[in-house]
Every structure is written in C-alpha cells, then in structure tokens.
Design a protein around this motif. Structure first.
Motif, PDB file in Angstrom:
ATOM      1  N   GLY A 130       0.898  -1.360   0.071  1.00  0.00           N
ATOM      2  CA  GLY A 130       0.048   0.172  -0.035  1.00  0.00           C
ATOM      3  C   GLY A 130       0.851   1.371  -0.077  1.00  0.00           C
ATOM      4  N   VAL A 133       0.690   2.798   4.765  1.00  0.00           N
ATOM      5  CA  VAL A 133       0.210   1.782   5.630  1.00  0.00           C
ATOM      6  C   VAL A 133       0.575   2.237   7.114  1.00  0.00           C
ATOM      7  N   LEU A 153     -11.655   1.831  12.087  1.00  0.00           N
ATOM      8  CA  LEU A 153     -11.264   1.119  11.279  1.00  0.00           C
ATOM      9  C   LEU A 153     -12.552   0.822  10.217  1.00  0.00           C
ATOM     10  N   ARG A 157      -9.088  -0.711   6.553  1.00  0.00           N
ATOM     11  CA  ARG A 157      -8.466   0.494   6.058  1.00  0.00           C
ATOM     12  C   ARG A 157      -8.814   1.355   7.499  1.00  0.00           C
ATOM     13  N   VAL A 159      -9.917   4.960   8.586  1.00  0.00           N
ATOM     14  CA  VAL A 159     -10.950   6.129   7.977  1.00  0.00           C
ATOM     15  C   VAL A 159     -10.860   7.125   8.828  1.00  0.00           C
ATOM     16  N   GLU A 210      -5.638   6.051   0.648  1.00  0.00           N
ATOM     17  CA  GLU A 210      -6.187   4.974   1.549  1.00  0.00           C
ATOM     18  C   GLU A 210      -5.130   4.959   2.407  1.00  0.00           C
ATOM     19  N   VAL A 211      -5.465   4.518   3.761  1.00  0.00           N
ATOM     20  CA  VAL A 211      -4.331   4.194   4.814  1.00  0.00           C
ATOM     21  C   VAL A 211      -4.826   2.522   4.823  1.00  0.00           C
ATOM     22  N   VAL A 212      -3.991   1.588   4.560  1.00  0.00           N
ATOM     23  CA  VAL A 212      -4.157   0.370   4.897  1.00  0.00           C
ATOM     24  C   VAL A 212      -3.705  -0.074   6.502  1.00  0.00           C
TER      25      VAL A 212
END
Lengths: 436, 436
Positions: A130, A133, A153, A157, A159, A210-212
């Motif tokens: 990603g 992350v 989460l 992800r 949020v 996006e943050v994994v």
C-alpha cells in the motif's frame, strides 16, 4: 542542491522522528531520544529494532530540539544513520517527515523515537502493501488509550485518526510504511502554521488516499512520555525478552528470578556470550561439587546455573543483540554443561546404580537436543507438539538438582534418562511415519 | 487436436527419448529402456534423476520400438510421466524430439534413456541460460570417446557435433536444455529420409543458432549400449553412491565392503530405512555383548555395524531415493547406537577407569554430532575444515571396536572422549571468534 532520490532496489528506508521537545521527560536532564530503556537509549533502540526487523535501506534521523546532542550521540555510538536537521521542528513533527523525505528511497518507514516496538512488529509492517500503511493495535496491552492517537477502521482501512475520537477500533501504534512519490503530493498541505504528522495523515485521507491498517493485535509496544513511562516500558521490554519456548520450571520459577538478574545486567558491559559462559561456569562448579560427593551444594548450583542460563537470551533480546551465532554458542555450552552435571552426579553419588544410570541419562539429554537440531537443519522448524516434559532443559536440570538436594541421585538420573529417551523416541517414530 | 502448450511458469519439462531399437542389448530379452542398472530400469533412473535434479515440469517419455511394453512399465511402476508414441521412430531419434515437443512447456530438457547422469548434472544444466544448451564433458571418465558424439568448443559454445571429429574438445553428454519456440523453427528441416537428434543439432547451428556448452567436467555419466556397459555403469553408480564426507576408516576400509553389500541389496525390497535399522540392531547387539563382558565379539560387531551404516545411504543414492527425512532418521539411530556402544564398553569392561571414561567419551561423541547439526540449523553449511579425526563416526567406532578387540576399553574410551571433545571445542572457539 542534489536530490538524493534512490530507486526501490535499495530497500525500504526509514525516517526516525527525534526532533520534538519531550517536555515531560525534561527532568531527566537529557534530550528525550537519549533517555535510556533497558540498556539502550530510545534512539539506539529504534534504530536496532528497525534493522532487526529486516529494514535494509537508509535510516534518516531527524533532529531539532537539542539536535547537536542527539547528533553527537549518533556519532559517538556509531549508529548507521544519516542525521538531518529540521530547523522547522517547533511547527510540529509533520515538518520532520517532509525534511527526511528527500533522503529516503521509494518506500520508507516512519517511526517515532519515543515509541518502543519489537522487531517482529517491524517485520509485519514491512510485509504490508500500500502507499500508506499504518500499524494499529486493536488489542492494546501496554499503550494508554487516554494518551495515544485513536483510529477508526473500516474493511482493513483506517478511516479516521484522532486523539479524542469517542468511538474507535484501535490505537495508532506510531509506525508507518509510506510510498515517497505518493506523500510528495502532501507538500502543498504544509503551508499552515502548525504541521503535525497527524495533520499530514488527515490531509492524505482528505485527498482520497487510502490508509491500509496493519494490525499488531496485542504485540508489545508503547510510547514513552514521562519518567513513569520509562519504568513501565522497561518492564515491557524485559517481559518480552523473557518469553521463549519455556518449559514449566522456567515459566513458573526460573524466569521470575532471571528477569531480575537481567535487569541489573542491562547497564553493565557484560555481553550475552559472557553471561552464557558464566552460566556454564556455575554448572561446571556444580558438577565438580557433585562429583566430589557434595550433592546438596552441587544440586543448588545446578539450579542456579539453570536460572542464569535464561539471562543470556534475555539480555540479548532486551538489547536487540540476538544473533544465530550467539544462540549456537549458548546451546553448545548448555550441552557441555548437561554432560558435566550428569557425569558429576553419576560418579559422585558413589552407588553402582547411579554410575550406570548416568549413561541413559546423558544419552537421553543429548539426544533430545540433537534430534531437534538435526531435524531443523534438514526439515525446517520442528512442530510445537514435540515439547513434552523430557524436551526442555529447565525440567531436566530441575530433576538433576533435586536429585542432589534430596540425596536421590540414582532416581534423578533414571528419570532424566526416561524423559529424554522417550521424547527422542517419539521424534524418531514421527520421522519413520513421515508425518513430520 | 488440442495443442497442450503451456507457459514458462509451469517449470522446465523434459523429453525422454526411449523409442530406439537398442540393438546391442537385444540379448537381454527386454527393451533397452527396461534394462536394469543398480536396482532401477534405465527409464526409472532417467525419470528419478530428472526429478531429483530439480526438474518440476512435465516429463514426456517418447516410445517406439516395443512401445507397448515400455508404456506398460511406466504404468506398472506409477512413473509420473506422459507417454507419447512416435510411429516415425525408425527414421531416427530426431523425430522423437519433434513428437514430444507439443506436450512440453516453453523450456525443456532432452534426455536419452540410455544415458546415466547424476542429479547434480541435471541441476547444473538447469542453471544454464540459452535457447539451446548442451551438456558436454571436457574430462570424460566413464564414457567411451570411441562411441560417443564428440564436440568442438569455442568460447563456451559448441561449434561442431560429430561422431568422427578428428580434433575435439569434449564429448556430448546426451543431455540438453532447449527453448521450444526456438526449436519449432527446425520442423522444416524434418523432411528428409533420416532425422537424428544430431541432424537437428546441426540444422540449428547451420541456421545461425548458438549452442551454449554446460561443462560437466568429469562428473559421473555414461551411455549404455551393450551388456558390458550395463555392468560398468552399475560400478559407476555404486562408486558415486558410495562417496560422501567420509573419514579415513570409511574411505580406506568400510566403503570397500559396504559397496559389495549394497550391490546385493539393490534388487531386494529392503528400503534404506530398513538398512538403517539393521545397522542399529547390529550396534545394539554389539553393545549388549560389550556390556556382558564379551569385549572381542562385541568389538567385532561394532565394526560390522559401522560398515553396514554406509549401506543405507549408498542404497538410497544408488536408487535415487535419498530424502532429508531418511537422513535425519539414520542420523538419530546412529547417535543412539553410539550411546549404546559407549555405555556397553564402559560398563562391561569391569574397571573403574572405563566406567568413568565412558562419560567424556559419550559427551564428546554426541557433542561432535550436535555442534554440526545445531550449526547447520542456524548458520548454514559448516565449513569443511571442521572434519578432524574426532569429527567422523567411522573413526570413533573403529577406536571403540579396537578397544574391545584388543581388550583395552579404558584407553579406547579416553581416546574417543579426547577426539570428540577436542573437535567440539574447536567449533565452539570458532563460534566465539565469530569467524564462521
């Protein structure tokens, strides 16, 4: 100014944020990155943890507050890092990430100098994919939910990040894996008065990034802000260092004592190898006393040697100095010590039974260790079910020590032989059935 | 007709050419691929050698002359191959390669069923790059330069193939690695009356194709055409199977005898594991006799057990059945046998010296084996310099056997202890210096 961009081939790098004020540790007299936990400064610990976790690229340490002292420490300890000064640090730690970025490869970790992690957590993070992350923890054990940044989460992800989220699914563990080209886009968000790393994360989310989430799910980690945190985190490190494939005697008795000894050894110059030798010397002395017929004293020393045998590994793990070579060195000394103790008890007991029972005892003790090593050399990790009572050294030495202390050497040797040979036979039969 | 082309992802395949007449072996009564060498038919041997050498893709066996018998053998033995019939075989073995090609992945090996190779040679071939790689041998030991195809080399390339080249640099070893798309171009050359594989090779060179030479440089290989060749190749296989990291006693004495025993075991249903158990039983019997004071007879049995201990590995290698699991099984039994023999000698000698000297002997014997296994589990292959006199089992058992035969058990045990512990100490010191 040359742009030191590098390609992904050079491995994952890291930015260690060590520029902040560290207000609440000011009373310690040294800058926060130089505060000591379990034998290492926070900065040494962060760098060693990253390397031990498999990070291979350049590590950039961003300094600010009392930067010269921190830079001097890096130089004095020969840390394999590049020090970058961030004059902007009073604006917030987001500026430190931006200052580090030009010196970092395509992918890099962002680590806070005041967060303590294990190499295993770094390894887990490095396995994630990603552009952004974040290590999170849905089952925090040591970290304080009142202090830490919280996360919400959704479907793997993150949020939302925030200190005061009323509803949250876990804590932000202060460890990130980022793609440099992706983050470069955030420079534009850097114009404001204050710029924290949390601001940058929120800017990333706001821009549609996006943050994994990489869930550490209960792994030992914490952040250090106060003198009390220093003490608590040392407990955490020692607890983690004292874990292992322990047998029952080790788990319930030896570790409680070895951990206290290790705590006192952390700030001494003693190396783990030297502690291995110390444990061996105690065992050899015990064996000598047993051979001379001083069964009670010899037995007591054998148990002491068994306890100290835990300290070398604890010391190595707490200082992040573990090495395969050190483990082989320790294991070889342990086998020799086992042989001396069993021979001493067999010959010093002065009975025909003990003199004969020493042979199956010695064979069983060494065969248990041999079968594991030979198995792992050829077939990979031995399944965890092969850890019966006869399989671990703590039980073996406790039985032999009791044999001396209670004046029952023959029985102790017979029991040692029975336990060891039974476990080795179990492994042999498993090989025969091929159900390894 | 469906074209079963596959992608490179499916690994390297193989065409085994087994369609020819085999004129000069006709007197044996069976088709040539079914002639036996060292416990296996030529066809089984070729297939197992390819697999043991790391070949993972499909193996296509091309049959022609007496094809039904050969196909029946594949089925009866459960060989993991696809059998393809080549009605064109009387035109030459080039037609068999073309017949196999449609069933093969992008890269494939061409092997002759009447050539015997070792897995190591296959492994070496598979590491080569190029559209057409030919295994050659610039230092042939077993193959007959009067019979084999000769090659001329220039700068690592084969520039000429021929049976009667007056000047040549090596022999064609009958093992190739080819790229299917490249060879497809040669189908046009297949119109003539005769079409041998040599014709196709020459057509490839004539079309401007390069043939990369993979030099086996003295590795054991040969081709089998006559009944005499069958016997000679069995010698070759046994000689190769009997090689290992042998100590001096094994090299000069034990192997000469174990090889003769192994030759008789090849066509029996005995498995290598069963031979390991037989050697263990002999050792245990010898140990029992030693413990009962029958030192001479016990000593003789110990030496016999040491000889038979060579047969399990020889049998496994000759039949291409070696497995890491089997090696661990054998090694574990060996350690137990060592322990029994040393205990038996120590307790059966009836002297205080021997009863005590057994302890360092047993510790030294098991520590040598343990240090190697533990080292290799953690650090990879142990350097070859750690093979002193105290390092190998053949020497250890010979010393113990002589102790029984010559009635000097105490001296034998002291020598065993000194040799074993000295070697183990050497390894420990090497670990300490970190010069592993």
């Amino acid at each position: 100014m040359p742009d030191e961009r590098t390609t992904g081939r050079e491995g994952v790098g890291a930015a260690v944020l060590a520029a902040g004020f560290g207000e609440r540790l000011r009373e310690c007299g040294r800058p926060k990155p130089l505060a000591r936990v379990a034998g290492l400064t926070l900065l040494e610990r962060t760098v060693r943890t990253l390397r031990a976790g498999g990070l291979e690229g350049e590590i950039v340490v961003v300094v600010g507050h009392r930067g010269e002292e921190v830079a001097g420490h890096c130089k004095a300890r020969g840390l394999p890092v590049r020090v970058v000064e961030n004059p902007d640090y009073p604006r917030g730690n987001g500026t430190s990430v931006l200052a580090a970025m030009r010196f970092l490869p395509e992918r890099f970790v962002v680590a806070m100098v005041d967060h303590i992690h294990t190499p295993e957590s770094v390894r887990r993070l490095l396995r994630c994919e990603g552009d952004f992350v974040a290590a999170v923890d849905t089952r925090p054990v040591y970290a304080d939910p009142g202090e830490a940044t919280r996360v919400r989460l959704e479907g793997g992800r993150v949020v939302e990040f925030g200190k005061n989220l009323p509803r949250y699914d876990g804590l932000d563990a202060g460890l990130f894996l980022c793609s440099r080209p992706a983050l470069e886009r955030l420079r534009e968000a850097s114009g404001g008065e204050r710029l924290s790393w949390n601001d940058l994360k929120r800017a990333w989310l706001a821009s549609g990034g996006e943050v994994v989430a990489c869930d550490l799910a209960g792994a030992p980690w914490t952040d250090v802000d106060t003198p009390q945190d220093l003490r608590l985190s040392e407990e955490m490190v020692l607890g983690w260092a004292a874990s292992g494939n322990d047998g029952p005697v080790s788990r319930h008795i030896n570790r409680r004592i070895s951990r206290r000894i290790t705590r006192r050894l952390l700030d001494t110059p003693l190396s783990p190898d030297q502690v291995s030798l110390l444990s061996f010397a105690l065992a050899a002395l015990g064996a000598g006393l047993l051979a001379a017929g001083r069964l009670r004293l010899g037995g007591a020393l054998v148990q002491l040697a068994s306890i100290v045998d835990g300290c070398d590994g604890e010391l190595a793990r707490a200082r992040l100095e573990s090495s395969p070579r050190g483990a082989v060195f320790d294991a070889t000394l342990d086998r020799w010590a086992d042989a001396l103790i069993i021979s001493g008890l067999a010959l010093g007991a002065g009975t025909r039974l003990a003199a004969a029972a020493g042979y199956p005892a010695l064979a069983g003790a060494l065969l248990v260790s041999y079968t594991r090593a030979r198995w792992e050399a050829a077939l990979g990790r031995m399944p965890s079910r092969f850890t019966g009572l006869g399989a671990t050294r703590d039980v073996r030495l406790a039985v032999l020590a009791l044999g001396g202390l209670l004046g029952a050497p023959g029985a102790a040797l017979l029991a040692t032989g029975a336990l060891g040979n039974a476990e080795a036979l179990r492994r042999l039969l498993a090989l025969k059935r091929g159900r390894s």
